[in-house]
Design an enzyme around this catalytic site. Structure first.
Site, mmCIF file in Angstrom:
data_model
loop_
_atom_site.group_PDB
_atom_site.id
_atom_site.type_symbol
_atom_site.label_atom_id
_atom_site.label_comp_id
_atom_site.label_asym_id
_atom_site.label_seq_id
_atom_site.Cartn_x
_atom_site.Cartn_y
_atom_site.Cartn_z
ATOM 1 C CE LYS A 78 -3.869 -2.129 2.652
ATOM 2 N NZ LYS A 78 -4.478 -1.887 4.061
ATOM 3 N NE ARG A 124 -5.719 -11.889 6.160
ATOM 4 C CZ ARG A 124 -6.208 -10.677 6.032
ATOM 5 N NH1 ARG A 124 -6.322 -10.186 4.906
ATOM 6 N NH2 ARG A 124 -6.484 -10.006 7.089
ATOM 7 C CB THR A 144 -6.468 -5.812 10.147
ATOM 8 O OG1 THR A 144 -6.822 -7.055 9.543
ATOM 9 C CG2 THR A 144 -6.944 -4.651 9.489
ATOM 10 N NE ARG A 183 -1.925 -5.606 7.338
ATOM 11 C CZ ARG A 183 -2.971 -6.357 7.000
ATOM 12 N NH1 ARG A 183 -3.562 -7.126 7.664
ATOM 13 N NH2 ARG A 183 -3.604 -5.735 6.016
ATOM 14 C CG ASN A 227 -3.062 -2.342 7.634
ATOM 15 O OD1 ASN A 227 -3.053 -1.901 6.154
ATOM 16 N ND2 ASN A 227 -4.133 -2.780 7.948
ATOM 17 C CG HIS A 244 -4.955 -6.339 0.129
ATOM 18 N ND1 HIS A 244 -6.167 -6.158 0.838
ATOM 19 C CD2 HIS A 244 -5.305 -7.110 -0.900
ATOM 20 C CE1 HIS A 244 -6.982 -7.102 0.367
ATOM 21 N NE2 HIS A 244 -6.444 -7.757 -0.673
HETATM 22 P P1 GDP Z 1 -7.411 -6.714 5.916
HETATM 23 O O1 GDP Z 1 -7.793 -7.552 5.167
HETATM 24 O O2 GDP Z 1 -6.591 -7.281 6.901
HETATM 25 O O3 GDP Z 1 -6.751 -5.239 5.202
HETATM 26 O O4 GDP Z 1 -8.758 -5.964 6.673
HETATM 27 P P2 GDP Z 1 -10.168 -5.491 6.216
HETATM 28 O O5 GDP Z 1 -10.145 -5.903 4.886
HETATM 29 O O6 GDP Z 1 -11.215 -5.839 7.267
HETATM 30 O O7 GDP Z 1 -10.015 -3.929 6.179
HETATM 31 C C1 GDP Z 1 -9.269 -3.340 5.097
HETATM 32 C C2 GDP Z 1 -8.345 -1.790 5.379
HETATM 33 O O8 GDP Z 1 -9.420 -1.061 5.952
HETATM 34 C C3 GDP Z 1 -7.448 -2.380 6.632
HETATM 35 O O9 GDP Z 1 -6.231 -2.962 6.141
HETATM 36 C C4 GDP Z 1 -7.177 -0.705 7.181
HETATM 37 O O10 GDP Z 1 -6.330 -0.497 6.491
HETATM 38 C C5 GDP Z 1 -8.610 -0.386 6.978
HETATM 39 N N1 GDP Z 1 -9.243 -0.570 8.373
HETATM 40 C C6 GDP Z 1 -9.969 -1.892 8.789
HETATM 41 N N2 GDP Z 1 -10.660 -1.459 9.773
HETATM 42 C C7 GDP Z 1 -10.384 -0.255 10.194
HETATM 43 C C8 GDP Z 1 -10.814 0.821 11.342
HETATM 44 O O11 GDP Z 1 -11.606 0.212 12.256
HETATM 45 N N3 GDP Z 1 -10.609 1.908 11.354
HETATM 46 C C9 GDP Z 1 -9.748 2.621 10.130
HETATM 47 N N4 GDP Z 1 -9.690 3.875 10.503
HETATM 48 N N5 GDP Z 1 -9.336 1.808 9.342
HETATM 49 C C10 GDP Z 1 -9.674 0.321 9.287
#
Ligand code: GDP
Length: 196
Positions: free
Chosen positions: A11, A120, A126, A137, A157, A160
């Site tokens: 990212k 993962r 995350t 991360r 983070n 992706h």
């Molecule tokens: P991932 O698959 O681990 O990337 O997680 P998700 O698909 O659930 O979320 C996508 C992305 O959204 C994450 O990698 C974070 O950058 C962002 N994100 C997720 N949850 C939150 C949150 O509660 N607050 C904020 N500010 N960003 C979030």
């Protein structure tokens, strides 16, 4: 046993911090095969199509904030104007679309056995402060949900990584054309899987 495909994206924060090579090395070292690779500006429509557009995903993302706020006694309404998980998830998705415009991203498709679990595992939780050392991360980020929300942006983070077999297929086909994907065997496959 069939192989699985997964999409990795370094990212904007990972690219800006010069971490592309360091991170990609971890996925190569574990034995995954790189089948697609490009450095590109992500257009907003592709980012919108990349992240799911359904209440299950919005709810999961929003719930992450609500769980964290409950632990700390914080009020989601102050930042989001709502404590509805789905609405919060929708706001985070808008933030993600803007965040991907900050700089180019490195987009990589990988293939291997149980690829989703492996990508993962290497990427880590995350939420950076919960990602254990040794994960991408955990090693390279320490952002928090409170700070990210307060600054109206997604958690920074670094990476992706597809989180289901279906998403892996969908995301690889979204970001790459057929001509940009390659089918070949790594020479060390014979050592990793001698009877293949
Ligand atoms: P991932 O698959 O681990 O990337 O997680 P998700 O698909 O659930 O979320 C996508 C992305 O959204 C994450 O990698 C974070 O950058 C962002 N994100 C997720 N949850 C939150 C949150 O509660 N607050 C904020 N500010 N960003 C979030």
């Amino acid at each position: 046993m069939n192989k699985q495909k997964a999409l990795l994206i370094i990212k904007p924060d990972g690219v800006q911090r010069g971490l592309c090579g360091t991170i990609l090395k971890r996925f190569e070292k574990v034995g995954l095969t790189i089948i697609g690779f490009k450095f590109a500006s992500a257009d907003p429509a592709t980012v919108k199509a990349h992240y799911p557009e359904n209440d299950v995903w919005f709810g999961k993302v929003g719930q992450r904030t609500l769980t964290n706020y409950a632990k700390k006694g914080l009020d989601a309404k102050k930042i989001f104007g709502t404590d509805n998980a789905i609405q919060i998830g929708k706001t985070v998705k808008q933030w993600l679309i803007s965040y991907f415009q900050e700089s180019p991203v490195l987009i990589v498709a990988v293939e291997g056995y149980e690829t989703i679990e492996i990508v993962r595992k290497i990427s880590g939780n995350t939420i950076p402060i919960l990602a254990i050392p040794g994960t991408v991360r955990g090693d390279f980020s320490h952002d928090t949900i409170d700070l990210a929300n307060e600054q109206n942006r997604p958690l920074r983070n670094i990476i992706h990584a597809s989180d289901s077999v279906e998403d892996g297929e969908k995301e690889v086909n979204l970001w790459f054309t057929k001509e940009e994907l390659f089918s070949y065997k790594r020479a060390d496959e014979a050592l990793m899987f001698p009877l293949n």
